[in-house]
Enzyme design. Structure first.
Site, PDB file in Angstrom:
ATOM      1  N   PRO A   9       0.795  -1.230   0.000  1.00  0.00           N
ATOM      2  CA  PRO A   9       0.000   0.000   0.000  1.00  0.00           C
ATOM      3  C   PRO A   9       0.828   1.281   0.000  1.00  0.00           C
ATOM      4  CG  PRO A   9       0.012  -0.972   2.181  1.00  0.00           C
ATOM      5  CD  PRO A   9       0.653  -1.981   1.255  1.00  0.00           C
ATOM      6  N   ASN A  10       0.289   2.251  -0.693  1.00  0.00           N
ATOM      7  CA  ASN A  10       0.844   3.614  -0.797  1.00  0.00           C
ATOM      8  C   ASN A  10       2.066   3.710  -1.694  1.00  0.00           C
ATOM      9  OD1 ASN A  10      -1.001   5.044   1.047  1.00  0.00           O
ATOM     10  ND2 ASN A  10      -0.098   3.722   2.609  1.00  0.00           N
ATOM     11  N   ARG A  17       4.856  11.057  -2.466  1.00  0.00           N
ATOM     12  CA  ARG A  17       4.726  10.681  -1.069  1.00  0.00           C
ATOM     13  C   ARG A  17       6.029  10.941  -0.306  1.00  0.00           C
ATOM     14  NH1 ARG A  17       4.815   4.407   1.013  1.00  0.00           N
ATOM     15  NH2 ARG A  17       4.404   4.938   3.166  1.00  0.00           N
ATOM     16  N   TYR A  22      11.271   8.912   0.751  1.00  0.00           N
ATOM     17  CA  TYR A  22      11.187   7.913  -0.324  1.00  0.00           C
ATOM     18  C   TYR A  22      11.786   8.367  -1.648  1.00  0.00           C
ATOM     19  CZ  TYR A  22       8.169   5.581   3.010  1.00  0.00           C
ATOM     20  OH  TYR A  22       7.683   4.969   4.135  1.00  0.00           O
ATOM     21  N   ASN A  73       8.048  -5.805  -1.232  1.00  0.00           N
ATOM     22  CA  ASN A  73       7.977  -4.633  -0.362  1.00  0.00           C
ATOM     23  C   ASN A  73       6.519  -4.548   0.078  1.00  0.00           C
ATOM     24  OD1 ASN A  73       7.922  -2.239   0.989  1.00  0.00           O
ATOM     25  ND2 ASN A  73       8.996  -1.059  -0.589  1.00  0.00           N
ATOM     26  N   ALA A  76       3.450  -0.912   4.649  1.00  0.00           N
ATOM     27  CA  ALA A  76       2.961  -0.913   6.034  1.00  0.00           C
ATOM     28  C   ALA A  76       2.480  -2.288   6.497  1.00  0.00           C
ATOM     29  CB  ALA A  76       1.846   0.115   6.187  1.00  0.00           C
ATOM     30  N   HIS A  79       4.547  -4.529   8.845  1.00  0.00           N
ATOM     31  CA  HIS A  79       4.575  -4.329  10.300  1.00  0.00           C
ATOM     32  C   HIS A  79       3.266  -4.723  10.980  1.00  0.00           C
ATOM     33  CE1 HIS A  79       7.928  -2.021   8.844  1.00  0.00           C
ATOM     34  NE2 HIS A  79       7.146  -1.105   8.291  1.00  0.00           N
ATOM     35  N   ASP A  86       1.737 -15.142   7.045  1.00  0.00           N
ATOM     36  CA  ASP A  86       1.305 -16.528   6.822  1.00  0.00           C
ATOM     37  C   ASP A  86       1.381 -16.906   5.341  1.00  0.00           C
ATOM     38  OD1 ASP A  86       0.814 -16.912   9.511  1.00  0.00           O
ATOM     39  OD2 ASP A  86      -1.378 -16.827   9.351  1.00  0.00           O
ATOM     40  N   GLU A  97      12.901  -9.662   1.123  1.00  0.00           N
ATOM     41  CA  GLU A  97      12.141  -8.512   1.643  1.00  0.00           C
ATOM     42  C   GLU A  97      12.920  -7.239   1.341  1.00  0.00           C
ATOM     43  OE1 GLU A  97      11.403  -8.807   5.857  1.00  0.00           O
ATOM     44  OE2 GLU A  97      10.667  -6.740   5.986  1.00  0.00           O
ATOM     45  N   HIS A  99      12.841  -2.836   1.470  1.00  0.00           N
ATOM     46  CA  HIS A  99      12.253  -1.541   1.837  1.00  0.00           C
ATOM     47  C   HIS A  99      13.124  -0.442   1.259  1.00  0.00           C
ATOM     48  CE1 HIS A  99       9.498  -3.504   4.523  1.00  0.00           C
ATOM     49  NE2 HIS A  99      10.511  -4.238   4.942  1.00  0.00           N
ATOM     50  N   SER A 101      13.303   2.677   2.360  1.00  0.00           N
ATOM     51  CA  SER A 101      13.910   3.413   3.473  1.00  0.00           C
ATOM     52  C   SER A 101      14.533   2.425   4.462  1.00  0.00           C
ATOM     53  CB  SER A 101      12.847   4.258   4.173  1.00  0.00           C
ATOM     54  OG  SER A 101      11.870   3.425   4.775  1.00  0.00           O
ATOM     55  N   ARG A 106      13.912   4.414  11.698  1.00  0.00           N
ATOM     56  CA  ARG A 106      12.648   5.150  11.780  1.00  0.00           C
ATOM     57  C   ARG A 106      11.873   4.763  13.052  1.00  0.00           C
ATOM     58  NH1 ARG A 106       9.772   4.828   6.160  1.00  0.00           N
ATOM     59  NH2 ARG A 106       8.570   6.500   7.166  1.00  0.00           N
TER      60      ARG A 106
END
Ligand code: DQA
Length: 141
Positions: A9-10, A17, A22, A73, A76, A79, A86, A97, A99, A101, A106
């Protein structure tokens, strides 16, 4: 070899953003970089983004059923989502994985990941180059 590069998302908002965090690259720029990298490495890169958690779960199931490696990625949901964790647990080929940033520099809530326990490796803080590194790892493993 086909690789799914999945974004949560986002991330469709990249470029607009929080550019201080980012950067100014858009999602289309990131997709282009992954496509070019995939061609150089001989990978078929299938790049996707969604703001709908169920859609990401279905893509992870598709990867599990077809033995596709995944660069994820989860943004959110990394977290917050036991369900994404799962689904990652069901994968049958390597998961990396990523990210943009450095989540560890953070807020504390970004320090935990439901994805990491299922990943071969985690790349955070290298911006778009993290995706390039993840694809390179998959091609050369
Ligand atoms: C992110 C980091 C996450 O904490 C955040 O929720 C995102 C993007 C990153 O790429 O740096 O949306 O996954």
């Amino acid at each position: 070899m086909k690789v799914l590069v999945l974004n949560g998302p986002n991330l469709n908002r990249l470029g607009k953003r929080e550019p201080a965090i980012y950067g100014s690259q858009t999602l289309a720029d990131l997709e282009g970089l992954c496509a070019t990298t995939g061609k150089e490495l001989g990978l078929e890169v299938d790049f996707r983004q969604t703001n709908h958690e169920g859609e990401l779960l279905e893509w992870l199931h598709e990867a599990a059923d077809n033995g596709y490696p995944v660069v994820l990625n989860a943004a959110a949901w990394t977290h917050t989502s036991v369900a994404v964790g799962d689904a990652c647990a069901q994968l049958t080929a390597p998961l990396i994985e990523v990210h943009l940033s450095n989540v560890h520099k953070r807020e504390a809530f970004r320090h935990h990941s439901y994805v990491s326990a299922h990943a071969v490796g985690v790349i955070a803080g290298l911006g778009a180059q993290g995706y390039v590194a993840a694809l390179g790892f998959i091609a050369h493993r």
